[in-house]
Scaffold this motif. Structure first.
Motif, PDB file in Angstrom:
ATOM      1  N   ASP A 166      -3.393  21.863   3.122  1.00 41.15           N
ATOM      2  CA  ASP A 166      -4.082  22.955   2.451  1.00 41.15           C
ATOM      3  C   ASP A 166      -3.868  22.924   0.940  1.00 41.15           C
ATOM      4  O   ASP A 166      -4.586  23.593   0.192  1.00 41.15           O
ATOM      5  CB  ASP A 166      -3.603  24.301   3.005  1.00 41.15           C
ATOM      6  CG  ASP A 166      -3.992  24.500   4.464  1.00 41.15           C
ATOM      7  OD1 ASP A 166      -4.957  23.853   4.906  1.00 41.15           O
ATOM      8  OD2 ASP A 166      -3.323  25.294   5.148  1.00 41.15           O
ATOM      9  N   GLY A 168      -3.871  19.970  -0.752  1.00 44.83           N
ATOM     10  CA  GLY A 168      -4.403  18.704  -1.234  1.00 44.83           C
ATOM     11  C   GLY A 168      -3.563  17.490  -0.929  1.00 44.83           C
ATOM     12  O   GLY A 168      -3.809  16.411  -1.474  1.00 44.83           O
ATOM     13  N   SER A 192      -6.364  28.675  -1.779  1.00 41.01           N
ATOM     14  CA  SER A 192      -7.557  28.942  -2.585  1.00 41.01           C
ATOM     15  C   SER A 192      -7.196  29.154  -4.054  1.00 41.01           C
ATOM     16  O   SER A 192      -7.954  28.774  -4.950  1.00 41.01           O
ATOM     17  CB  SER A 192      -8.301  30.166  -2.044  1.00 41.01           C
ATOM     18  OG  SER A 192      -7.483  31.329  -2.094  1.00 41.01           O
ATOM     19  N   SER A 195      -6.671  25.859  -5.754  1.00 40.67           N
ATOM     20  CA  SER A 195      -7.965  25.270  -6.107  1.00 40.67           C
ATOM     21  C   SER A 195      -7.999  23.756  -5.949  1.00 40.67           C
ATOM     22  O   SER A 195      -8.233  23.004  -6.903  1.00 40.67           O
ATOM     23  CB  SER A 195      -8.341  25.647  -7.544  1.00 40.67           C
ATOM     24  OG  SER A 195      -8.395  27.049  -7.706  1.00 40.67           O
ATOM     25  N   THR A 196      -7.764  23.288  -4.750  1.00 43.27           N
ATOM     26  CA  THR A 196      -7.908  21.860  -4.485  1.00 43.27           C
ATOM     27  C   THR A 196      -8.504  21.665  -3.100  1.00 43.27           C
ATOM     28  O   THR A 196      -8.360  22.525  -2.229  1.00 43.27           O
ATOM     29  CB  THR A 196      -6.545  21.148  -4.580  1.00 43.27           C
ATOM     30  OG1 THR A 196      -6.741  19.731  -4.548  1.00 43.27           O
ATOM     31  CG2 THR A 196      -5.622  21.537  -3.426  1.00 43.27           C
ATOM     32  N   ASP A 197      -9.193  20.562  -2.907  1.00 45.31           N
ATOM     33  CA  ASP A 197      -9.819  20.271  -1.626  1.00 45.31           C
ATOM     34  C   ASP A 197      -8.888  19.443  -0.747  1.00 45.31           C
ATOM     35  O   ASP A 197      -7.992  18.744  -1.238  1.00 45.31           O
ATOM     36  CB  ASP A 197     -11.121  19.483  -1.840  1.00 45.31           C
ATOM     37  CG  ASP A 197     -12.163  20.295  -2.589  1.00 45.31           C
ATOM     38  OD1 ASP A 197     -12.202  21.529  -2.398  1.00 45.31           O
ATOM     39  OD2 ASP A 197     -12.925  19.693  -3.374  1.00 45.31           O
ATOM     40  N   ARG A 198      -9.094  19.515   0.556  1.00 45.31           N
ATOM     41  CA  ARG A 198      -8.375  18.628   1.461  1.00 45.31           C
ATOM     42  C   ARG A 198      -8.799  17.188   1.180  1.00 45.31           C
ATOM     43  O   ARG A 198      -9.950  16.923   0.853  1.00 45.31           O
ATOM     44  CB  ARG A 198      -8.663  18.993   2.909  1.00 45.31           C
ATOM     45  CG  ARG A 198      -8.063  20.334   3.325  1.00 45.31           C
ATOM     46  CD  ARG A 198      -8.089  20.505   4.820  1.00 45.31           C
ATOM     47  NE  ARG A 198      -7.511  21.783   5.228  1.00 45.31           N
ATOM     48  CZ  ARG A 198      -7.183  22.084   6.471  1.00 45.31           C
ATOM     49  NH1 ARG A 198      -7.391  21.209   7.443  1.00 45.31           N
ATOM     50  NH2 ARG A 198      -6.659  23.256   6.780  1.00 45.31           N
ATOM     51  N   THR A 199      -7.862  16.287   1.326  1.00 44.85           N
ATOM     52  CA  THR A 199      -8.082  14.885   0.984  1.00 44.85           C
ATOM     53  C   THR A 199      -7.805  14.004   2.193  1.00 44.85           C
ATOM     54  O   THR A 199      -6.829  14.230   2.910  1.00 44.85           O
ATOM     55  CB  THR A 199      -7.162  14.476  -0.183  1.00 44.85           C
ATOM     56  OG1 THR A 199      -7.325  15.399  -1.258  1.00 44.85           O
ATOM     57  CG2 THR A 199      -7.505  13.087  -0.681  1.00 44.85           C
TER      58      THR A 199
END
Length: 373
Positions: A166, A168, A192, A195-199
């Protein structure tokens, strides 16, 4: 609830500098994340000489080789500056509490590491304390004792069990994160807010040069793959991403898997999947038979560099001095035991936002007002 003021995109600054000391610093994963967030780490302390080079080469902080039981308050206090906020981090080695450790007993001396951390908190009285560890530590008597000591000393304590993906980090990894503050309520920022996306595995390591088992990349000695025996080479060739040894023909199946009783270990001798998360990176991730550590497409286990990247270390993070031999077990231990730097960054941003709110409220009221969570 106040809107968080210390996200990656907007770091809210306080008039008060935060100075940090990192106990059990290892290769510097937590320190690297804290520094990325904007916290000034002054010192890292560890008992393992192998930690000194990666910690010092990649971070601004100094390194002290010393057992925690021999540390005094003065060893640490001289690295804190006047008129600053002091952060003491203490990510004690987690093997005692890990699900991989089946031999730990209540009298294991490693249980005492957390008590030594508690002793130093009591003697130094830093405004801020943080610890990262395995979730199984929660509920253990030694951990409850640690929390009780913090609360008795009027610290506000926040404990979260987080999924690293969660934040990144491209692997399945659950960690316990503790934050404590004498300034007021504190909490870990949410995914949230980070502020990073799953990688995925693909997004993390697909661009690295291809290797064969036993090869070393010419431009990056850490990008090296362990040699495979003839039998294991046949096994990985017969393995598919996400599959298990049950996909093999009978002649490739290991003796331990033939037994009608006992564990069958379906998670070993497996390949990762390109578009999914990696499994938890352990200290033995460089061995094909030690878990689902087969490369998704190449017939080998993942390299030391790939393991470090999946732990969220930068691709150029140095673990061994240039020209020195790389001992795979030693470097694998440093990488597998590390606090993922991105999780360290989330902890750092949480601390920055907390202190910014405390400083804002203090200046607004003209007093030592407490920060809101």
């Amino acid at each position: 609830m106040h809107c968080f003021e210390g996200t990656r995109n907007q770091k809210q600054r306080s008039n008060r500098k935060i100075w940090a000391v990192d106990l059990f610093c290892g290769a510097g994963g937590l320190t690297h994340g804290l520094e990325r967030a904007g916290i000034d780490v002054q010192l890292g302390i560890d008992i393992d000489p192998a930690c000194e080079y990666p910690f010092s080469a990649n971070n601004k902080a100094k390194f002290l080789l010393k057992p925690v039981e021999e540390l005094t308050a003065s060893d640490i206090e001289r690295f804190f500056r006047k008129n600053g906020i002091r952060l003491l981090a203490g990510c004690a080695p987690c093997q005692t509490f890990s699900t991989y450790n089946q031999k730990a007993t209540p009298d294991d001396k490693r249980w005492w590491l957390l008590r030594q951390f508690s002793r130093l908190v009591r003697e130094i009285c830093p405004e801020l304390v943080t610890m990262e560890n395995v979730p199984r530590l929660r509920g253990q008597g030694v951990f409850e004792e640690f929390i009780g000591a913090l609360r008795d000393a009027n610290y506000h304590v926040d404990i979260e069990t987080v999924n690293c993906e969660d934040y990144g980090i491209p692997q399945h990894r659950q960690r316990l994160v503790l934050l404590a503050s004498s300034l007021g309520p504190i909490r870990l920022i949410s995914p949230s807010e980070f502020s990073t996306d799953r990688t995925t595995v693909r997004e993390s390591i697909a661009d690295l040069p291809p290797l064969k088992a036993g090869e070393v990349d010419e431009t990056d000695p850490l990008h090296q793959a362990a040699i495979l025996s003839d039998l294991n080479k046949k096994r990985i060739e017969a393995s598919k991403p996400g599959g298990t040894w049950r996909d093999w023909r009978e002649t490739l199946v290991a003796d331990c898997h033939r037994k009608g009783t006992g564990k069958t270990y379906p998670s070993v001798y497996g390949r990762m999947c390109w578009d999914e998360l990696a499994p938890t990176i352990t200290t033995q991730f460089f061995g094909f038979g030690n878990g689902r550590f087969g490369h998704p497409a190449q017939d080998r286990a993942i390299s030391l560099r790939e393991g470090a990247i999946l732990q969220s270390f930068p691709k150029d993070y140095a673990f061994v001095p240039p020209g020195n031999p790389i001992h795979r077990k030693s470097v694998g231990r440093l990488i597998g035991n590390a606090v993922p730097p991105k999780l360290g960054e989330a902890i750092g941003l949480s601390v920055l936002g907390h202190v910014a709110r405390w400083d804002r409220d203090r200046r607004k009221t003209g007093s030592g007002a407490k920060a809101d969570a």
